[in-house]
Design a protein around this motif. Structure first.
Motif: not given
Length: 789
Positions: A338-342, A444-445, A743-744
């Motif tokens: 979920l954190k990554k998908m956010s 992003e990374k 953010p994206l």
């Protein structure tokens, strides 16, 4: 229907007979022929009746069927049940509304029972139910005559919770003896549950031995029929029999015929329109939505999971629950997922639980693995051909637009669709969704790494100005206007390059800028009002980037060469993403040309946008078009949807917008059917850090980009969402605040590029802020502080 087929056994029926057999008769025949334990029987079709009596020829057939069953079952008793042609549909079940006659033995008793059932269409309860459902009360009736089994246990089972829609637990009830006691309430029922995956039983001991068999049947039937089922069953002689199954009507997405669609009603899921709601901001017409759903079906790997075509009252939402449930079924924790998908779909509100769909790991692997292989193949192809795709798409689209307009017949248009336009739609989709993914992940990374080194503001500034003079494609519609004004680009050149972009680009019923002769003049007029043009803002941001670059060199002189290369590589992600998105949009807009030509050939004009894609293709292939009345009802539904305010960005569970809109304390950021929510108080709005920077000023709340003339230079733009059609307003804005976004998202990317502070995904900004309010925007922290006068 031919009267020679007025009475048919379950075994004799063919699919062409189903529509005349009613819901119950058709389903029992289907299950019987597939080998499920259904007591044998037959259907008396509507053509068998003369008024309310069985015709003589048909009665002879009934007697033959009864005798055939009696030969195999000495002392047979029969159940005579209704099977109305409107009964047990996805929209209405009519369960218990018509008469049922049990324990019928002789031929004469069967004849009387048939009369009793056929006459029940006139009862008050049927008339009232029909009125409530908005259905014709003049029901056509088929009747099922079926061998009764001597039930020791009779019950019902729902393959989903009919109230919440949860698929985790299958609730059931049963009584000892005949099931009519359960339906009528004459006997206290025992309750039990079967838990997915696996069917773990929880209930009285007397039914435990039959639970696994019932679970197996229920799971298989639900999968075959494609929707949650309400099943009636019985146990006799140690065997489980199936007596009926019908859709759980409360878990239907609505009535497709009139475009009453609400996917939140189908179950207990979390839906979000962060990001996807920004791209597809308008209420979708049936054609737009059905095209998106077709593309989504092509792209998806999970059954029933739609990334951008979940439809809640015309608005597009993504289903988060099914995505994370796949990882849960494989034994992975959903929190990091979920954190990554956010970053794409937004953060799930604190306190909101994401219901997990109980996938079976074995079934999941069996279903998903082949689709994953296909998806990986298409993704590799999209990545490999991406440069060629970006290069050739503008010319290809121009040529195809002309060919579509010049199509002279339905056959010509259908051939263009099947052989060229639809394959191109799919290619554009795979490029738009997958080809740039690796570069965006790399970007992003590295952004996180760079932020730790120099701070978030300098990191964003450095990345957004590392393109070597290559601007974001989504900035083109804005900077292009400046070039037209300065004579550096012709009007026709502008339209060829950017005429497919606009605030309504993903709604096919709305003309794009290229179709409006006045659009460019209006944009030029608005451009001239701005104190700064886009090119000047970009130059200012480049100056800030040079300052940030000097600070980076002074701080990390030994690492500067390596960092410079990493910055250049990372900056490619957003540029590729925006370029691919632009060409996907260009291709998608061709579907409007296709639709308009279909509407012209069919003689329905712009009403074509209220048809579904399959209906248009069916007509082009020689089939009928829906009646004009159907289109009128669909138009009215779209108007009703447009009359609703922006819906919550995140929705959990079953959501009724018509009830929600009446609540004075409703909130726009989320809706959770599982808990009672309150309106947030205090003087702070919390969103996502869209673009760093702090600024104070007065807000201007706008409902749509067409209201842009109200925005004064230096005001803070507040909108439910922004897409590329809003970008001409950005240079006049001191900052950007949105309800929807991540953010994206587009607003965040463009705002970072222009150096305008932005807080996106606030949820309640347009409801809590009013034009003229004074706020402090902190884009780096994702905060909006409301100042008191």
């Amino acid at each position: 229907m031919d009267k020679s087929r007025s009475v048919l056994s379950f075994r004799e029926m063919v699919p062409e007979d189903y529509k005349f057999a009613g819901g119950k008769g058709a389903m029992l025949a289907r299950l019987y022929q597939q080998g499920y334990p259904v007591p044998e029987g037959f259907v008396v079709f509507p053509v068998a009746f003369e008024g309310e009596n069985v015709a003589a020829l048909a009665w002879d057939k009934v007697v033959v069927k009864l005798q055939a069953i009696r030969k195999k079952h000495a002392g047979a008793l029969f159940a005579v049940r209704s099977s109305g042609l409107s009964e047990d549909s996805a929209a209405a079940s009519y369960a218990g509304e018509f008469e049922t006659v049990l324990n019928v033995e002789t031929d004469e008793e069967v004849r009387q029972a048939l009369g009793t059932v056929i006459q029940s269409v006139h009862t008050e309860r049927v008339q009232v139910y029909s009125l409530v459902q908005g259905m014709d009360a003049a029901h056509r009736m088929a009747i099922v005559v079926q061998l009764m089994v001597p039930s020791e246990i009779s019950g019902v089972l729902f393959t989903a919770d009919p109230i919440t829609g949860s698929r985790a637990v299958l609730p059931g009830n049963y009584v000892l003896g005949l099931g009519e006691q359960l339906v009528s309430g004459e006997s206290n029922a025992s309750s039990f549950t079967l838990t997915r995956p696996g069917g773990r039983y929880n209930g009285p001991r007397e039914f435990r031995r039959y639970a696994a068999r019932l679970y197996k049947y229920a799971s298989k039937i639900e999968k075959e029929l494609g929707s949650p089922q309400d099943m009636e069953w019985a146990v006799a002689g140690g065997k489980v029999y199936l007596l009926q199954t019908r859709p759980i009507t409360t878990l239907s997405p609505g009535n497709r015929e009139v475009y009453a669609v609400n996917d939140s009603l189908t179950g207990d899921y979390v839906w979000t329109n962060y990001n996807v709601g920004e791209s597809i901001a308008d209420v979708c017409t049936p054609l737009t939505w059905s095209l998106l759903r077709s593309l989504d079906t092509e792209h998806g790997i999970l059954p029933g999971q739609y990334m951008f075509s979940g439809n809640i009252c015309g608005r597009v939402y993504a289903n988060v629950s099914l995505s994370v449930s796949m990882f849960s079924a494989l034994g992975l924790s959903i929190k990091p997922i979920l954190k990554k998908m956010s970053r794409v779909f937004g953060v799930i509100p604190e306190g909101m639980n994401v219901p997990v769909y109980p996938y079976s790991k074995r079934e999941l692997l069996k279903t998903v693995l082949p689709k994953m292989v296909y998806s990986m193949k298409r993704t590799r192809e999209a990545v490999r051909t991406l440069p060629q795709h970006l290069k050739e798409t503008p010319e290809w689209c121009g040529t195809m637009d002309t060919r579509l307009r010049e199509a002279r017949s339905a056959d010509d248009l259908l051939r263009l669709w099947n052989e060229e336009l639809w394959p191109r739609n799919m290619r554009a989709m795979w490029s738009g969704l997958e080809a740039h993914a690796a570069k965006m992940q790399q970007s992003e990374k590295f952004l996180k790494k760079l932020s730790r080194l120099v701070g978030e503001e300098d990191a964003h500034t450095l990345l957004s100005n590392a393109g070597g003079g290559t601007e974001l494609e989504s900035l083109g519609p804005m900077t292009g206007i400046s070039r037209v004004v300065k004579g550096k680009m012709s009007r026709s050149e502008y339209m060829l390059r950017y005429g497919h972009r606009g605030p309504h680009e993903f709604e096919l019923s709305i003309p794009g800028p290229a179709e409006d002769e006045l659009w460019l003049d209006q944009q030029i007029a608005e451009y001239c009002k701005a104190p700064l043009n886009a090119e000047e803002l970009l130059q200012q941001q480049m100056a800030r980037a040079k300052e940030a670059w000097e600070r980076l060199k002074r701080r990390y002189p030994q690492r500067i060469k390596r960092l410079a290369g990493q910055i250049t590589d990372a900056a490619e992600g957003p540029r590729v993403r925006e370029a691919v998105r632009s060409e996907w949009t260009r291709t998608f807009r061709l579907n409007r040309t296709f639709a308009l030509k279909a509407g012209e050939l069919a003689g329905v004009g712009d009403d074509v946008f209220f048809l579904y894609l399959d209906e248009i293709l069916g007509w082009l292939a020689g089939g009928p078009l829906p009646y004009a009345k159907d289109l009128s009802m669909r138009k009215e539904m779209v108007i009703k949807y447009k009359g609703l305010p922006p819906l919550p960005s995140v929705i959990r569970g079953r959501f009724d917008p018509w009830t929600w809109v009446k609540d004075p304390n409703r909130r726009l950021d989320y809706y959770d059917a599982s808990v009672k929510t309150d309106v947030p108080d205090g003087d702070t709005l919390k969103g996502f850090a869209g673009a760093a920077g702090r600024i104070e000023g007065k807000v201007r709340v706008l409902a749509c980009p067409e209201e842009g003339h109200q925005l004064l230079p230096g005001e803070i733009l507040v909108a439910s969402t922004t897409n590329v059609g809003w970008t001409p307003l950005f240079p006049r804005s001191a900052a950007i605040i949105t309800d929807i976004g991540a953010p994206l998202s587009h607003a965040a990317i463009v705002a970072r590029e222009l150096g305008i502070p932005a807080v996106v995904g606030c949820g309640t900004a347009t409801s809590r802020l009013k034009t003229g309010d004074h706020v402090l925007v902190d884009g780096g922290q994702g905060l909006v502080l409301i100042r008191k006068d």
